[in-house]
Motif scaffolding. Structure first.
Motif, PDB file in Angstrom:
ATOM      1  N   GLN A  19       0.849  -1.184   0.000  1.00 20.11           N
ATOM      2  CA  GLN A  19       0.000   0.000   0.000  1.00 20.11           C
ATOM      3  C   GLN A  19       0.889   1.240   0.000  1.00 20.11           C
ATOM      4  OE1 GLN A  19      -3.110  -0.442  -0.341  1.00 20.11           O
ATOM      5  NE2 GLN A  19      -3.856  -2.175   0.862  1.00 20.11           N
ATOM      6  N   VAL A  20       0.395   2.336  -0.526  1.00 20.37           N
ATOM      7  CA  VAL A  20       1.068   3.629  -0.444  1.00 20.37           C
ATOM      8  C   VAL A  20       0.075   4.582   0.218  1.00 20.37           C
ATOM      9  CG1 VAL A  20       2.210   5.496  -1.683  1.00 20.37           C
ATOM     10  CG2 VAL A  20       2.434   3.138  -2.500  1.00 20.37           C
ATOM     11  N   GLN A  21       0.271   4.802   1.513  1.00 24.23           N
ATOM     12  CA  GLN A  21      -0.679   5.578   2.307  1.00 24.23           C
ATOM     13  C   GLN A  21       0.060   6.396   3.356  1.00 24.23           C
ATOM     14  OE1 GLN A  21      -2.902   2.284   3.890  1.00 24.23           O
ATOM     15  NE2 GLN A  21      -4.353   2.239   2.194  1.00 24.23           N
ATOM     16  N   PRO A  22      -0.491   7.553   3.765  1.00 25.02           N
ATOM     17  CA  PRO A  22       0.143   8.341   4.816  1.00 25.02           C
ATOM     18  C   PRO A  22       0.234   7.554   6.115  1.00 25.02           C
ATOM     19  CG  PRO A  22      -1.525   9.633   3.670  1.00 25.02           C
ATOM     20  CD  PRO A  22      -1.694   8.219   3.218  1.00 25.02           C
ATOM     21  N   LEU A  68      13.048  14.932   1.799  1.00 24.50           N
ATOM     22  CA  LEU A  68      12.628  13.561   1.476  1.00 24.50           C
ATOM     23  C   LEU A  68      11.110  13.437   1.486  1.00 24.50           C
ATOM     24  CD1 LEU A  68      15.241  11.441   3.464  1.00 24.50           C
ATOM     25  CD2 LEU A  68      14.974  11.514   0.974  1.00 24.50           C
ATOM     26  N   LYS A  69      10.489  14.046   2.467  1.00 23.21           N
ATOM     27  CA  LYS A  69       9.032  13.971   2.561  1.00 23.21           C
ATOM     28  C   LYS A  69       8.373  14.578   1.324  1.00 23.21           C
ATOM     29  CE  LYS A  69       5.173  15.357   5.547  1.00 23.21           C
ATOM     30  NZ  LYS A  69       4.795  16.038   6.811  1.00 23.21           N
ATOM     31  N   ASP A  70       8.855  15.731   0.895  1.00 27.88           N
ATOM     32  CA  ASP A  70       8.289  16.369  -0.298  1.00 27.88           C
ATOM     33  C   ASP A  70       8.458  15.487  -1.531  1.00 27.88           C
ATOM     34  OD1 ASP A  70       7.608  18.550   1.228  1.00 27.88           O
ATOM     35  OD2 ASP A  70       9.335  19.767   0.625  1.00 27.88           O
ATOM     36  N   SER A  71       9.634  14.906  -1.666  1.00 27.82           N
ATOM     37  CA  SER A  71       9.914  14.100  -2.859  1.00 27.82           C
ATOM     38  C   SER A  71       9.242  12.740  -2.809  1.00 27.82           C
ATOM     39  CB  SER A  71      11.421  13.933  -3.038  1.00 27.82           C
ATOM     40  OG  SER A  71      12.049  15.171  -3.276  1.00 27.82           O
ATOM     41  N   PHE A  72       9.089  12.170  -1.621  1.00 29.76           N
ATOM     42  CA  PHE A  72       8.396  10.890  -1.510  1.00 29.76           C
ATOM     43  C   PHE A  72       6.942  11.023  -1.952  1.00 29.76           C
ATOM     44  CE2 PHE A  72      11.071   8.349   1.810  1.00 29.76           C
ATOM     45  CZ  PHE A  72      12.090   8.250   0.879  1.00 29.76           C
ATOM     46  N   GLY A  73       6.382  12.221  -1.829  1.00 25.42           N
ATOM     47  CA  GLY A  73       5.030  12.439  -2.332  1.00 25.42           C
ATOM     48  C   GLY A  73       4.959  12.217  -3.831  1.00 25.42           C
ATOM     49  N   LYS A  74       6.044  12.519  -4.549  1.00 19.23           N
ATOM     50  CA  LYS A  74       6.084  12.286  -5.985  1.00 19.23           C
ATOM     51  C   LYS A  74       6.173  10.795  -6.308  1.00 19.23           C
ATOM     52  CE  LYS A  74       8.287  16.744  -6.880  1.00 19.23           C
ATOM     53  NZ  LYS A  74       9.493  17.443  -7.415  1.00 19.23           N
ATOM     54  N   VAL A  75       6.809  10.031  -5.399  1.00 20.05           N
ATOM     55  CA  VAL A  75       6.851   8.580  -5.579  1.00 20.05           C
ATOM     56  C   VAL A  75       5.427   8.033  -5.528  1.00 20.05           C
ATOM     57  CG1 VAL A  75       7.658   6.395  -4.603  1.00 20.05           C
ATOM     58  CG2 VAL A  75       9.160   8.397  -4.580  1.00 20.05           C
ATOM     59  N   ALA A  76       4.656   8.536  -4.574  1.00 24.51           N
ATOM     60  CA  ALA A  76       3.263   8.093  -4.446  1.00 24.51           C
ATOM     61  C   ALA A  76       2.459   8.443  -5.686  1.00 24.51           C
ATOM     62  CB  ALA A  76       2.619   8.728  -3.210  1.00 24.51           C
ATOM     63  N   GLY A  77       2.753   9.597  -6.288  1.00 25.53           N
ATOM     64  CA  GLY A  77       2.013  10.027  -7.471  1.00 25.53           C
ATOM     65  C   GLY A  77       2.601   9.544  -8.776  1.00 25.53           C
ATOM     66  N   LYS A  78       3.617   8.696  -8.697  1.00 20.69           N
ATOM     67  CA  LYS A  78       4.269   8.119  -9.879  1.00 20.69           C
ATOM     68  C   LYS A  78       4.949   9.180 -10.747  1.00 20.69           C
ATOM     69  CE  LYS A  78       2.324   4.019  -9.018  1.00 20.69           C
ATOM     70  NZ  LYS A  78       3.072   2.837  -8.555  1.00 20.69           N
ATOM     71  N   THR A  79       5.314  10.313 -10.134  1.00 21.44           N
ATOM     72  CA  THR A  79       5.995  11.365 -10.895  1.00 21.44           C
ATOM     73  C   THR A  79       7.461  11.513 -10.485  1.00 21.44           C
ATOM     74  OG1 THR A  79       5.264  13.049  -9.310  1.00 21.44           O
ATOM     75  CG2 THR A  79       3.861  12.654 -11.247  1.00 21.44           C
ATOM     76  N   GLY A  80       7.911  10.643  -9.620  1.00 24.02           N
ATOM     77  CA  GLY A  80       9.295  10.666  -9.179  1.00 24.02           C
ATOM     78  C   GLY A  80       9.656   9.324  -8.584  1.00 24.02           C
ATOM     79  N   THR A  81      10.939   9.134  -8.281  1.00 24.72           N
ATOM     80  CA  THR A  81      11.414   7.868  -7.722  1.00 24.72           C
ATOM     81  C   THR A  81      12.091   8.116  -6.385  1.00 24.72           C
ATOM     82  OG1 THR A  81      13.616   7.981  -8.732  1.00 24.72           O
ATOM     83  CG2 THR A  81      11.820   7.019 -10.071  1.00 24.72           C
ATOM     84  N   ILE A  82      12.320   7.036  -5.659  1.00 26.92           N
ATOM     85  CA  ILE A  82      13.033   7.146  -4.384  1.00 26.92           C
ATOM     86  C   ILE A  82      14.461   7.619  -4.619  1.00 26.92           C
ATOM     87  CG2 ILE A  82      13.832   5.864  -2.354  1.00 26.92           C
ATOM     88  CD1 ILE A  82      11.400   4.022  -2.707  1.00 26.92           C
ATOM     89  N   GLN A  83      15.078   7.144  -5.692  1.00 29.01           N
ATOM     90  CA  GLN A  83      16.436   7.603  -6.020  1.00 29.01           C
ATOM     91  C   GLN A  83      16.444   9.103  -6.310  1.00 29.01           C
ATOM     92  OE1 GLN A  83      19.189   6.114  -5.674  1.00 29.01           O
ATOM     93  NE2 GLN A  83      19.144   3.957  -6.242  1.00 29.01           N
ATOM     94  N   ASP A  84      15.423   9.594  -7.007  1.00 29.07           N
ATOM     95  CA  ASP A  84      15.311  11.036  -7.253  1.00 29.07           C
ATOM     96  C   ASP A  84      15.221  11.790  -5.931  1.00 29.07           C
ATOM     97  OD1 ASP A  84      15.265  10.599  -9.993  1.00 29.07           O
ATOM     98  OD2 ASP A  84      13.068  10.692 -10.129  1.00 29.07           O
ATOM     99  N   ALA A  85      14.428  11.248  -5.012  1.00 33.02           N
ATOM    100  CA  ALA A  85      14.233  11.891  -3.706  1.00 33.02           C
ATOM    101  C   ALA A  85      15.543  11.984  -2.944  1.00 33.02           C
ATOM    102  CB  ALA A  85      13.196  11.110  -2.892  1.00 33.02           C
ATOM    103  N   LEU A  86      16.351  10.931  -3.025  1.00 36.10           N
ATOM    104  CA  LEU A  86      17.637  10.924  -2.327  1.00 36.10           C
ATOM    105  C   LEU A  86      18.595  11.937  -2.932  1.00 36.10           C
ATOM    106  CD1 LEU A  86      17.954   7.061  -1.939  1.00 36.10           C
ATOM    107  CD2 LEU A  86      17.738   8.695  -0.061  1.00 36.10           C
ATOM    108  N   THR A  87      18.584  12.052  -4.251  1.00 37.53           N
ATOM    109  CA  THR A  87      19.439  13.040  -4.926  1.00 37.53           C
ATOM    110  C   THR A  87      19.057  14.459  -4.506  1.00 37.53           C
ATOM    111  OG1 THR A  87      19.735  11.583  -6.844  1.00 37.53           O
ATOM    112  CG2 THR A  87      20.157  13.942  -7.166  1.00 37.53           C
TER     113      THR A  87
END
Length: 447
Positions: free
Chosen positions: A252-255, A409-428
């Protein structure tokens, strides 16, 4: 001969001490503070203000007040740190109206210290008191050779799961992350609406614990500078694994701790929770009254990459004294009682909402006796916690700008949930945001 646990504890403590040395230049303004309050000296009790969110805290405060006529604690429950609590504390410190004492998790303590938001309480914490805590907990509250907080608990990772749903799907408790993925596939096939666990897009601390478990070191202090490395292979392995779990719809991808997440657990649409020792109280409090839950949940060691015991720490709470408080002695008296006495621990666990694994080792039997394990079928969960604590990987150090790191990380992880970014992107992105904040604060970064 020293035990492996001693070696791990020594390594953790040494890492924290070395890291702290690089903070010293920015810490000096936060040292000392008035400590001239004496509880009951003028015939009136010292009144403390206290902010926190840890489960069972209201009961702890009530029991303290009932047994301490010279110190009165006024408690205000605030949102958890990631849900706005840290912002509230920071704003109060800046405005000069912070409480006397507040809770800070281990990852955020160096950040609060480096910004001069908390007092150096070294003169109020002697070796006898320090000796009551697990070294790996005490080490995370000692920076630059000084003590900045008192530790409440240790939070090794653990896996909570529904025995009935696992049994129905014909899966066993996974020991490795490969087995975890296989179990997730089987569970989804057997019960198409059910997933084995949750990726929390709003909570980077869970992912950080996964990286820690795999031996990553995001922050390393060298001489008078920091090395920052959110993109190492150990972190990358964890990132790629969880990215594929999300992409393949196996989790699941949930808050975190949201109504959505709780409802998913209640409906049997989520069969497990990758959490920490304190998670047993959270699940019990949120699900204990739901039908079909009692006795169907169990706790297992965290899956690992090679099947050998290994854990990171997920959270863990301290008591810190705000920089402007004139009541440090009374604040430390309260924090000491809350973290080292059987009465303080019993009050917390008896609340029915907390399953803290005490940083003060002598309190383990108290916590074990006080926590009702009916929800977990009578399982000895504290015995499992003790084994998990033994397996905490050494070498991890929290950086001094975790507010910025985690915010990014929190801001970018939101993009992972929306399929507009990746975890690797978030780390960068978080790596760059962290380096920028180091520069803003005048902290040196090693090449």
């Amino acid at each position: 001969m020293r035990s492996p646990l001693f070696s791990r504890r020594r390594s953790l403590r040494a890492g924290a001490a070395i890291a702290a040395a690089t903070l010293c230049g920015s810490l000096l303004a936060a040292c000392g503070g008035d400590q001239d309050d004496v509880p009951g000296a003028d015939g009136k009790p010292v009144t403390l203000t206290f902010w926190g969110w840890a489960k069972g805290t209201q009961e702890v405060v009530a029991d303290f007040n009932a047994s301490h006529p010279d110190v009165r604690v006024t408690f205000e429950e605030i949102p958890s740190g990631n849900a706005g609590g840290y912002a509230k504390i920071t704003n109060a410190v800046k405005a000069g109206n912070a409480p006397d004492v507040f809770n800070i998790e281990y990852p955020q303590l160096p950040d609060f210290v480096s910004q001069g938001a908390v007092q150096d309480i070294s003169s109020l914490v002697d070796d006898s008191l320090k000796g009551k805590y697990l070294p790996q907990a005490a080490g995370l509250t000692a920076l630059g050779g000084r003590t900045w907080a008192l530790p409440l608990d240790v939070a090794p990772q653990t896996f909570f799961y529904r025995k009935d749903l696992f049994r129905k799907a014909g899966i066993t408790v996974p020991r490795t992350w490969d087995e975890f993925r296989d179990a997730a596939k089987k569970l989804k096939t057997a019960q198409p609406k059910t997933r084995i666990a949750t990726f929390f897009p709003d909570d980077p601390t869970t992912f950080q614990a996964m990286a820690w478990q795999n031996g990553a070191r995001w922050f390393t202090a060298e001489d008078d500078a920091w090395k920052v490395n959110l993109k190492g292979p150990e972190t990358g392995k964890a990132a790629d694994y969880w990215q594929k779990m999300v992409d393949d719809d196996l989790v699941q991808v949930q808050p975190s701790f949201s109504q959505q997440w709780t409802a998913s657990l209640q409906k049997g649409e989520t069969a497990g929770y990758l959490g920490a020792s304190w998670g047993a109280g959270v699940l019990k409090a949120n699900l204990g009254s739901a039908p079909g839950m009692d006795g169907n949940w169990a706790v297992a060691p965290m899956p690992t990459w090679d099947g050998q015991p290994a854990s990171g720490m997920l959270g863990g709470t301290t008591f810190a004294v705000s920089k402007d408080s004139k009541k440090a002695r009374a604040a430390v008296e309260f924090a000491t009682w809350a973290t080292t006495t059987p009465e303080g621990m019993k009050a917390r666990i008896d609340s029915g909402t907390s399953s803290s694994y005490p940083a003060a080792t002598a309190l383990l039997p108290v916590a074990k006796k006080a926590f009702d394990t009916k929800f977990y079928g009578g399982q000895d969960i504290y015995g499992l916690y003790a084994e998990a604590a033994e397996s905490i990987k050494p070498g991890w150090t929290w950086g001094p700008v975790m507010g910025v790191t985690n915010g990014s990380l929190k801001d970018s992880f939101g993009k992972v949930a929306g399929k507009t970014g990746t975890i690797q992107d978030a780390l960068t992105t978080a790596q760059q945001a962290t380096l920028d904040e180091f520069k803003n604060r005048g902290l040196k970064v090693a090449p």
